[in-house]
Design a protein around this motif. Structure first.
Motif, PDB file in Angstrom:
ATOM      1  N   GLY A 138      34.348  40.075  35.506  1.00 49.61           N
ATOM      2  CA  GLY A 138      35.266  40.891  35.884  1.00 49.61           C
ATOM      3  C   GLY A 138      34.189  41.864  36.770  1.00 49.61           C
ATOM      4  O   GLY A 138      33.076  41.594  36.944  1.00 49.61           O
ATOM      5  N   ASP A 196      33.352  47.604  35.759  1.00 46.10           N
ATOM      6  CA  ASP A 196      33.960  47.579  34.726  1.00 46.10           C
ATOM      7  C   ASP A 196      33.285  47.144  33.344  1.00 46.10           C
ATOM      8  O   ASP A 196      33.700  47.006  32.312  1.00 46.10           O
ATOM      9  CB  ASP A 196      35.390  46.913  34.712  1.00 46.10           C
ATOM     10  N   ASN A 216      35.756  36.786  36.649  1.00 44.30           N
ATOM     11  CA  ASN A 216      36.656  36.683  35.369  1.00 44.30           C
ATOM     12  C   ASN A 216      37.964  36.101  36.045  1.00 44.30           C
ATOM     13  O   ASN A 216      39.028  35.853  35.238  1.00 44.30           O
ATOM     14  CB  ASN A 216      37.162  37.955  34.875  1.00 44.30           C
ATOM     15  N   SER A 237      40.819  37.238  37.591  1.00 46.18           N
ATOM     16  CA  SER A 237      41.879  38.134  37.112  1.00 46.18           C
ATOM     17  C   SER A 237      42.596  38.455  38.583  1.00 46.18           C
ATOM     18  O   SER A 237      43.797  38.956  38.549  1.00 46.18           O
ATOM     19  CB  SER A 237      41.432  39.404  36.399  1.00 46.18           C
ATOM     20  N   ASP A 246      37.044  41.446  41.792  1.00 39.81           N
ATOM     21  CA  ASP A 246      36.558  40.177  40.576  1.00 39.81           C
ATOM     22  C   ASP A 246      36.428  38.827  41.400  1.00 39.81           C
ATOM     23  O   ASP A 246      37.204  38.843  42.512  1.00 39.81           O
ATOM     24  CB  ASP A 246      37.748  40.181  39.783  1.00 39.81           C
TER      25      ASP A 246
END
Ligand code: KDG
Length: 324
Positions: free
Chosen positions: A19, A23, A95, A97, A102
């Motif tokens: 990610g 984060d 990740n 996402s 990302d």
């Protein structure tokens, strides 16, 4: 006495959670550095290997030295520099996402913290303290990363390719790192081409060869670089073309689910060189390379933890048609 010596920078690796980096609440520590990675593959294949480097007088430096010593690498020629830190890099991971910042799942990006590092001060003087290791070995391996580190490091690698060879092989992996060359005043392509031409075993990724030399095509690269007896071109993730003198062999890669790619090239080089020192036939060198690379591709770290040698040997013997 080591049969192989690798020369280069080691980095502590901080692997972020998948990610956006902002984060990631925690990081997994690992070890990296192309030549250090090759050294640990060689020792796992049973080849006595030494690593020449410089680390800072700090916890990351002690960790790297311990990591290598635990894997049987001779670290007697690693200098501790109390004025400069050990290099670090952060491995940012995707990740998939879709949120801003990302990357795709499985993708990764390297953020270097290495300017002014202990290993950037590598210089021909470091070879002086390692004369005993170098004179007695059969193979010296380093990459374009060592060459790129600094002016003094380029002087070191140019000294290596210029030394009288006897039966010793020089092995060079292009490992083109634009982030390092952007800080230098020299022309990367000129310096790297000199190293390719001055080595006996050369590893090139087709994408990086395209970026540096304008072509990733194996036959065109061979025409451009007829000098190294072993020229190995990694064609993206699909196959590897190996030239040994005038003989050309192509071996497909294993089909596997890739966890993370960084370190796979080093594992390939380690597998190829280990098999070469074991006196194996040309195609076997490429098969060993692929099998060791597979060990790095299936983990998030840069370091390949190999299966037992007997298993590698039977897989290499069986060949690609049985690898699926
Ligand atoms: O090939 C893997 C290396 O790139 C990694 O371990 C870190 O040596 C490194 C570098 O400088 O990129």
């Amino acid at each position: 006495r080591p049969r192989a010596v690798t020369v280069g920078e080691g980095l502590a690796v901080l692997v972020a959670q998948p990610g956006p980096l902002e984060d990631s609440p925690a990081f997994e520590r690992g070890a990296g550095g192309a030549e250090a990675n090759v050294a640990t593959v060689l020792t796992q294949l049973g080849i006595e290997t030494a690593w020449i480097s410089r680390v800072g007088d700090d916890g990351f430096g002690r960790y790297l030295v311990r990591h290598l010593a635990d894997r049987g690498v001779d670290i007697s020629a690693v200098a501790v520099d109390s004025n400069r830190p050990t290099a670090v890099y952060v491995k940012e991971r995707g990740n998939g996402s879709g949120v801003p910042g990302d990357m795709a799942a499985g993708a990764s990006r390297m953020l270097y913290y290495r300017t002014g590092s202990a290993a950037s001060a590598l210089s021909p003087a470091d070879l002086g303290t390692a004369t005993g290791l170098l004179d007695g070995c059969e193979l010296i391996h380093f990459t374009g990363i060592t060459t790129a580190l600094s002016e003094s490091a380029t002087a070191l690698t140019e000294t290596l390719i210029g030394r009288p060879r006897a039966d010793r092989l020089i092995s060079f992996d292009l490992n083109y790192r634009p982030a390092l060359w952007d800080r230098r005043e020299v022309n990367a392509a000129d310096v790297l081409a000199r190293h390719v031409r001055g080595s006996d075993v050369v590893f090139l990724g087709s994408d990086e060869a395209e970026a540096v030399f304008g072509t990733g095509d194996p036959d065109r690269l061979r025409a451009l670089f007829p000098q190294p007896r072993h020229l190995v071109i990694k064609n993206d993730a699909h196959s590897v073309t190996g030239f040994l003198g005038a003989v050309r062999v192509e071996v497909p890669a294993l089909e596997l689910t890739v966890t993370e790619r960084i370190g796979a090239g080093d594992a390939f080089a380690g597998g190829y060189l280990g098999a070469l020192l074991q006196g194996r036939a040309h195609e076997q060198l490429l098969r060993f390379g692929h099998l060791c690379a597979a060990a790095a591709l299936t983990g998030i770290g840069d370091v390949a933890e190999l299966p037992p040698l007997a298993l590698l040997e039977s897989l290499a013997e069986a060949g690609p048609s049985d690898w699926a």
